[in-house]
Structures are given as C-alpha cells and as structure tokens.
Design a protein around this motif. Structure first.
Motif, short mmCIF file in Angstrom:
data_model
loop_
_atom_site.label_atom_id
_atom_site.label_comp_id
_atom_site.label_asym_id
_atom_site.label_seq_id
_atom_site.Cartn_x
_atom_site.Cartn_y
_atom_site.Cartn_z
N ARG A 491 0.84 -1.21 0.00
CA ARG A 491 0.00 0.00 0.00
C ARG A 491 0.87 1.25 0.00
N TRP A 492 1.95 1.23 0.76
CA TRP A 492 2.79 2.42 0.82
C TRP A 492 3.64 2.59 -0.43
N TRP A 493 3.81 1.53 -1.22
CA TRP A 493 4.39 1.72 -2.55
C TRP A 493 3.54 2.70 -3.34
N VAL A 494 2.23 2.57 -3.23
CA VAL A 494 1.33 3.45 -3.97
C VAL A 494 1.25 4.82 -3.31
N VAL A 495 0.95 4.84 -2.01
CA VAL A 495 0.70 6.12 -1.34
C VAL A 495 1.96 6.97 -1.27
N HIS A 496 3.11 6.35 -0.98
CA HIS A 496 4.34 7.12 -0.84
C HIS A 496 5.08 7.27 -2.17
N LEU A 497 5.37 6.16 -2.83
CA LEU A 497 6.18 6.22 -4.05
C LEU A 497 5.40 6.81 -5.23
N TRP A 498 4.12 6.42 -5.35
CA TRP A 498 3.31 6.89 -6.49
C TRP A 498 2.91 8.34 -6.29
N VAL A 499 2.30 8.64 -5.13
CA VAL A 499 1.77 9.98 -4.89
C VAL A 499 2.90 10.96 -4.54
N GLU A 500 3.75 10.58 -3.57
CA GLU A 500 4.76 11.51 -3.07
C GLU A 500 6.06 11.45 -3.84
N GLY A 501 6.28 10.39 -4.63
CA GLY A 501 7.55 10.20 -5.31
C GLY A 501 7.53 10.60 -6.76
N VAL A 502 7.05 9.68 -7.62
CA VAL A 502 7.17 9.91 -9.06
C VAL A 502 6.28 11.06 -9.53
N PHE A 503 5.18 11.33 -8.83
CA PHE A 503 4.36 12.47 -9.24
C PHE A 503 5.14 13.77 -9.07
N GLU A 504 5.94 13.86 -8.00
CA GLU A 504 6.73 15.07 -7.80
C GLU A 504 7.81 15.20 -8.87
N VAL A 505 8.44 14.07 -9.22
CA VAL A 505 9.43 14.08 -10.29
C VAL A 505 8.76 14.49 -11.60
N PHE A 506 7.59 13.92 -11.85
CA PHE A 506 6.84 14.23 -13.07
C PHE A 506 6.52 15.72 -13.14
N ALA A 507 6.04 16.28 -12.03
CA ALA A 507 5.67 17.70 -12.02
C ALA A 507 6.89 18.58 -12.25
N THR A 508 8.00 18.25 -11.58
CA THR A 508 9.23 19.02 -11.76
C THR A 508 9.69 18.98 -13.20
N ALA A 509 9.64 17.79 -13.80
CA ALA A 509 10.11 17.63 -15.18
C ALA A 509 9.22 18.37 -16.16
N ILE A 510 7.91 18.27 -15.99
CA ILE A 510 7.00 18.88 -16.95
C ILE A 510 7.03 20.40 -16.85
N VAL A 511 7.13 20.93 -15.61
CA VAL A 511 7.23 22.38 -15.45
C VAL A 511 8.52 22.89 -16.08
N SER A 512 9.61 22.16 -15.88
CA SER A 512 10.89 22.57 -16.47
C SER A 512 10.82 22.54 -18.00
N ALA A 513 10.18 21.49 -18.54
CA ALA A 513 10.03 21.40 -20.00
C ALA A 513 9.22 22.58 -20.53
N LEU A 514 8.20 22.98 -19.80
CA LEU A 514 7.40 24.12 -20.22
C LEU A 514 8.19 25.43 -20.15
N LEU A 515 9.01 25.58 -19.10
CA LEU A 515 9.83 26.78 -18.98
C LEU A 515 10.81 26.88 -20.15
N VAL A 516 11.34 25.73 -20.57
CA VAL A 516 12.23 25.71 -21.73
C VAL A 516 11.44 26.11 -22.98
N ARG A 517 10.25 25.52 -23.13
CA ARG A 517 9.42 25.82 -24.31
C ARG A 517 9.01 27.28 -24.33
N MET A 518 8.85 27.89 -23.15
CA MET A 518 8.47 29.29 -23.06
C MET A 518 9.65 30.22 -23.32
N GLY A 519 10.85 29.66 -23.39
CA GLY A 519 12.03 30.48 -23.62
C GLY A 519 12.49 31.22 -22.38
#
Length: 767
Positions: A491-519
């Motif tokens: 259960r904590w694989w999902v609650v901790h790793l899924w919600v608190e882990g890879v989602f944060e990595v995903f958000a950081t990566a996508i925001v950075s990609a958008l900042l690059v695209r925005m110049g």
C-alpha cells in the motif's frame, strides 16, 4: 568561473540516477522479502490451558474482511494507520485486555480489583501480567497459541464489550457508537462481531508478544502501554539520534552545494538567444485533444469543491458524532463514508489535474495531434466519471451494511485501506486507464524526441510518466486475505512512491520542460536541475517509504532504513528559497508573462508549503521516537494537510491555470476571483493547520507520552473539552479555505464559459 557545460555532465547525472535507483529499489525489494518472513504469524487456533478454543485462523481472516467492509482504516485504525475519531483498535484492545487480566488475577488473590491493591502489590501484579502477555506461546509446528485460563476470561470480557459495541446492544454501546461516529443503524451480526473480535485480538497480541528469542514485540513495542511494558526500544532511540545527525549533515552538504553552484546555474540559465520576447502559446495550435482537457479541469474544480465540503463534514463529526449542527446527517452519510470520499477525492482530483496537464502539454511539445488522440482523451474522462461514481456507491453500500458477502465487498465495495479504499474492480479499471494515459502521453510527445537539444529532459518526463502508470499497479500485489503487514508494504508503494515520489518528479520535469518551451530557461540548466532534484529527492524518498512501516509488524532493519532516508527526504526542501529566487528572476521580464502571474503564484506557494508541510511537519513525526508516540494522532493530519494540499494540491491548481492559458482567453479572466482563491486557500490552510490540527496533535502527543497511546485516542480525550475546543477552532479556517475553493471553481467555469461564448460569437456569420 568555469562555464556551465564544463561544470556539469548530464550523462554522468543519468548514470548516477540509474545506478541509484537500481540500488534503492533493489534494497526496497530485499527488505520487502524480509518483511514477508518477519510478519507476525497468524495462528491456526488460540486455546486456553484447559483446552477451550477461543478463535481460529478462519475467524481472524474473516474478521479482517468484516473490518474492511465497515470502512476499515476510515473507522479507527490498526497499528496506528487510519482515522482519528474512533480508537486504534489494536491499542484499545490491548489496554482493555491488560486491565481485565489485572482485575481477574487480583480477584483470584484477595477478592478485590487491581485498583484496590497496595502500590507494592500492584507492581507485582504488573510484573506477572507482563511476563504472561509478553511471553510468546505460539507453536510454529502446530500453529497454536496457548493462553492461561485467566487470560482466556479476559479475552472473553473484552470480546463482550466489542460485540456489544458492534451490535449496539446496550445504551452504553450506543453512546460509544455515537462518540466513535459509527453509523447507528448499521449493526454487525453476532458471527461478524465475533470475527472482528478475533482480528482485533490478533493485532493486539502481535503488539504485546515478543518475537522469538528477542525482548521486543512484533511491532517493536508499539503502542506505548506501560501496563505490559511497551516502551520505546533501544533501536528506536538510536536511530532517532542517527536520523537527526543525517539530517544536519545533509543540510550542510546541500547548502554547500547550492552555494557553490548557485551563481553558475543562474548566470548561465538564460537561453542562448535570450529570454523569449513573446508568448509561444500565441502561435500554438490548440488541438481537439487539448481542447477536450478543458472538461477535465472543470471536473477537477467540481471534485475539489466536493472534497472540501466533505472535509468540513468529516471534521465536524469529531464534536457531533452523528450530526451536523443537529441535523441527522450521519444517518445517510456516516463518518466512514465521508472520510473515505474526502481522502479518495483528494488523490483523484489532484492526480487528474496532473494527468490532464500532461495530456494537454503532449501535443503542445510534440507539435502535432496523433490520430484518435482526442477519442482516447474523451474515453479516459468518461472512465474517470464511471470509476468515481461506481466506487463511491460501492463504498457507501459497504459501510451501510448493504453488501454482506466479503468477496463481493472486496471487489465492488470498500477495501478498507486508506487511500486505496475503492473496490478491486474499480482499482483495476483505474490501473488500465493509467496505462492508456501513458500511451496517449507518449504518442503526443513522441515527435519532440526527434529534437536532440531537449531529448534528455523529455526522457525524464517519459520515465516519470511510465512510473506513474506502473507504480499504481503495486496496489494489486495484495489480495482479500493478505496479511496486513504485507498489505501495508505494498500500500505504501502506492501512497508514498506513487503519490509523493514519481508524481513530484513528473511535475518538476513537466514544469521545467514548459519553462524551456516558453524560452525562460536554457535546456541544459533545466535538465541538470531536474536530474539533480530527482536524484536527491528519490535518493531519500524510495527507502524513506519505510518510515510508514516502523511499527507494522516489520523487522528492526526497517526502522534503521526508514529513519535515515526519511531524514534525507527533508534535506532538499530546506533550499526552496533558492528555487523561489530563481523562478522570480524568470518572471516579469516581458509584458506577455503577466498572463502567467497566477500560475507562478500557485507554484511559489508550493515551495512554501513544501518547506512547512512536507519538511517541518514531516520531520516532526518521521524520527522513530517521535512517531512512536505520535503515530495516528492529529500530528499526522497536520503533515497530511500541509503536504498533500499545500504541495500537491497547489501544484495541481497551478498546472490547471497554466494549461488554461492556451484553452481560454486570459484577457477574460476574472483576476479578482483568482486573487480571492489564492489568498483564501493559503490563509485558510494556515489557519486550519496552526489553530486546530497542530495543537490537537501536540495535546494528544503529550497525553500519549504521559499516559498511554490508547488514552490519547480514547473517546474521553477526543470528546474532552480541550480537543473539542480545538476542533471548533478549525471552523474559521475551514470557512476561509472553502471560500477559496468555491472562488477557484467559479473562476474555472466562468473562464471556459466566456471563452466558449466569445468563440461562438466570432463564428456567427451574422457577426
């Protein structure tokens, strides 16, 4: 100073990231195997010395199923995991059984109760009690636990109390059901109540029985219960001190690193061609699939409002167990239902905001609309609505005892496990939907991979995207009758790793990609920043999962790993000021950036709450010694509200606003509504946390330390004058926060409506 490209090696960072993740997940799996082996045994039978059989394995497993159908972790807790109004059943049973056995032994000696004994005799009686209850009498060959006849009578006495409680067979039981916020009309049968008793007894037995050959219990002496000698172990003290040492060392290292490299990063962060002079979104083509995500964002806003309302109702049950200002609300929507929906919606609307953002950004980054992309986006939206409606109906039916069969409940009712309450059918449906989402995202952004300058950053987005799809599947690794220790691991694989882990990595990566695209930032800087942040965060976060499992029937090694690596999770949060400064330098350089003011404001609030909610309140409860006394108290709720909404919720709202820049006309935005929403959400959350939840948690922690854990979770405390006053103190914060949620929902609806109306007018041939 050396140029940026010579200072950092993206390839080297990728190697560190890959090796680090192999080591971390390998260790997580290795100790997972240790958890399987060290889990408290479930006996085939529990018998008294005279041969009477008290319970069987079948009753324990059936009791676990019945407990799940009642709402499980949403109606009290087991081993500290669950909700806060009803007791922790393991600690409550243990305390009641110890008191009953003390009285039975005292009456056998002098005819009086334990409380009537002189102090010296009480000390001797406690010593005898501890010897009996802590001695492990489980026979691994026969699977039988033997207890004394006196303890058998104590178990029966506590069982009678619980049977009366679950069947509502006395005025005292009805009064307790009201204080515990039970549904008053949803009673258990005698057989089901007996089964639940067996399950609760077994969880208490594991919490007070020493592991073979050791002087600590299966739950490392948790909960704090002086009557049976449950006090913090040496390992709990030692690893607490080590975790603090690691935290301080990590802070020193990360501050030195940022201080050393900060000027290089920021000086060379400007794109080679300079900051963009105009908004790339003005030239972007809004594809049908991107336009369809607007419905996701409107659904998210609606779910957000419902989740906030359910939170207010759920909190109010702590002072009026069966009503809302006298209205018999609990007759239709009991506490276990509203809390289930409240916690489940928190995950659903936040995750949906992030997933819809990726669906919207995919074609934007890829530069084209793949075939049938819009159909896939619409199918996912319809599926989401079906999953929410179907799972909610099933959970309501289960708690109100309308689903009697245990297997049917597991598949379509209430699984009973916090954040993964939805029935297994809906869980599988959601997993399939996430896999389809991964395919849609990858199809949308695939053309962008042909551009070598952004390929490395997009690879990070792909890794996070695939991880989001796959990690949710960890929740399928346990079944209806899986040992609760094993279930907690997955259960904590999902609650901790899924919600608190890879989602944060995903958000950081996508925001950075958008900042690059925005110049607004150089590709190399964005890629390096995300890789370094990912390495640091997951370096502590993967094995930091174990801090949730200190006292869940796991071996001592889990305490060692969880304490050290959860301390490392806090380290990167202490330098958010650097990131805030960096982001501020990217804003306001050109007039076109004014359209992004509010998305950046929400992103900035994420940094603040990351430090407060995740960092300060997270570390407050993470060290083993702190969690020993605080697990399952309102200190946990303080951390959860500050981190879950303050970080992930605020980030989700910011991402929605970012996407709405392309889907709606910013010139038609009601900025006053946005200002009201932003400040009310932040101020309301702060009021909720600091005026109510945090003081509640500290008061309970004090009582847990000075008395015992069962007392801190008892109805006497929860409905005592201090706690009820502090619950009422939450009302102003809830109102302010609620205004913010409604303002955001109105803003979203108004922005899409005005844009649609303007588009319709422009297409009208008369105009």
């Amino acid at each position: 100073m050396a140029p940026y490209s010579a200072t950092f090696s993206i390839r080297r960072l990728w190697i560190i990231f890959a090796v680090g993740m192999l080591v971390m997940f390998g260790t997580l799996l290795y100790f997972g195997a240790q958890i399987y082996q060290a889990a408290p045994p479930i006996p085939t039978s529990v018998r008294t010395a005279s041969g009477e059989e008290l319970l069987t394995r079948e009753k324990i497993e059936r009791g676990q199923n019945v407990w799940q159908s009642m709402g499980g972790m949403q109606q009290g807790s087991i081993w500290g995991h669950g909700s806060y109004v009803a007791p922790d059943w393991s600690a409550d049973w243990l305390h009641r059984e110890a008191l009953a056995l003390l009285d039975i032994n005292a009456r056998a000696g002098n005819g009086g109760d334990y409380a009537q004994l002189p102090a010296a005799d009480q000390a001797r009686a406690k010593f005898v009690l501890q010897q009996e209850m802590r001695t492990n009498t489980f026979d691994p060959e026969t699977g039988i636990i033997l207890v004394s006849d006196a303890r058998g009578r104590a178990i029966a006495e506590v069982g009678a109390h619980y049977s009366s409680l679950f069947q509502g067979s006395s005025p005292e039981a009805q009064s307790l059901r009201e204080e515990y916020a039970f549904p008053l009309n949803a009673m258990l049968s005698a057989e089901d109540a007996e089964a639940v008793n067996a399950f609760f007894f077994w969880t208490a037995w594991a919490a007070t029985t020493n592991r073979p050959g050791e002087d600590i219990t299966y739950t490392s002496n948790w909960p704090h219960e002086p009557l049976v000698g449950n006090t913090p172990t040496g390992a709990v003290f030692m690893w607490t001190f080590i975790s603090i040492f690691v935290l301080l060392a990590g802070i020193g290292a990360i501050v030195w690193y940022y201080a050393k490299e900060f000027d290089i990063w920021r000086r060379d962060g400007e794109p080679e061609t300079g900051f963009a002079a105009q908004d790339f979104m003005d030239a972007a083509v809004i594809t049908p699939s991107m336009r369809a995500t607007g419905w996701y964002f409107m659904l998210v806003a609606a779910l957000f409002v419902v989740q906030v309302l359910l939170g207010m109702v759920t909190a109010h049950y702590a002072v009026e167990g069966q009503g809302i200002y006298g209205l018999p609300f609990a007759e239709y929507f009991p506490y276990a239902v509203t809390r289930t929906w409240h916690t489940q919606l928190a995950i659903l609307w936040i995750a949906t905001a992030w997933l819809a953002t990726r669906l919207d950004v995919g074609p934007l980054l890829g530069g084209r609309e793949p075939k049938f992309q819009a159909a896939g986006v619409w199918f996912l939206l319809i599926s989401l609505v079906v999953i929410v409606a179907g799972s909610f109906i099933g959970e309501w039916s289960a708690v109100n005892r309308l689903i009697a069969d245990a297997t049917q409940n597991f598949w379509f009712g209430h699984q009973g496990y916090e954040f993964l309450d939805l029935g297994r059918f809906w869980q599988i449906y959601l997993f399939i939907g996430l896999l389809l989402w991964v395919v849609l995202v990858l199809r949308g952004m695939w053309p962008a991979l042909k551009r070598p300058e952004t390929r490395s950053l997009l690879y990070l987005v792909i890794v996070a995207t695939v991880s989001i799809g796959l990690l949710f599947g960890a929740g399928l690794f346990y079944g209806q009758n899986t040992h609760i220790t094993i279930m907690e691991y997955w259960r904590w694989w999902v609650v901790h790793l899924w919600v608190e882990g890879v989602f944060e990595v995903f958000a950081t990566a996508i925001v950075s990609a958008l900042l690059v695209r925005m110049g607004l930032v150089r590709v190399a800087v964005a890629t390096t920043s995300v890789l370094v942040a990912t390495i640091i965060f997951l370096g502590g976060g993967v094995l930091g999962t174990f801090h949730h499992l200190y006292f869940s029937g796991t071996p001592v090694g889990v305490i060692a790993l969880g304490s050290v690596f959860s301390a490392l999770e806090v380290v990167p949060l202490l330098v958010v000021g650097f990131e805030a400064y960096s982001r501020a330098k990217h804003e306001g350089l050109h007039d076109w950036q004014k359209a992004y003011r509010w998305p950046f404001m929400f992103f900035s609030s994420v940094l603040v709450w990351n430090l407060i909610g995740a960092g300060l309140f997270g570390f407050l409860i993470n060290p083993p010694l702190a969690l020993y006394y605080m697990q399952g108290l309102n200190t946990t709720a303080t951390h959860a509200h500050g981190a879950l909404f303050g970080v992930y919720g605020m980030l989700g709202l910011g991402l929605i606003l970012f996407c709405m820049r392309g889907l709606t006309d910013p010139a038609r935005w009601n900025n006053k509504l946005l200002a009201i929403s932003f400040w009310c959400l932040n101020v309301g959350l702060a009021m909720m946390v600091f005026l109510s939840l945090f003081p509640q948690g500290l008061w309970q922690a004090y009582l847990s330390f000075t008395h015992d854990y069962a007392y801190a979770r008892s109805a006497e405390v929860i409905h005592g004058p201090v706690m009820e006053t502090l619950v009422w103190a939450r009302v102003p914060g809830d109102i302010v926060f609620g205004i913010g949620a409604f303002a955001f929902a109105i803003f979203v609806a108004q922005a899409f409506w005005s844009t649609r109306k303007a588009r319709t007018v422009s297409l009208d041939p008369v105009n």
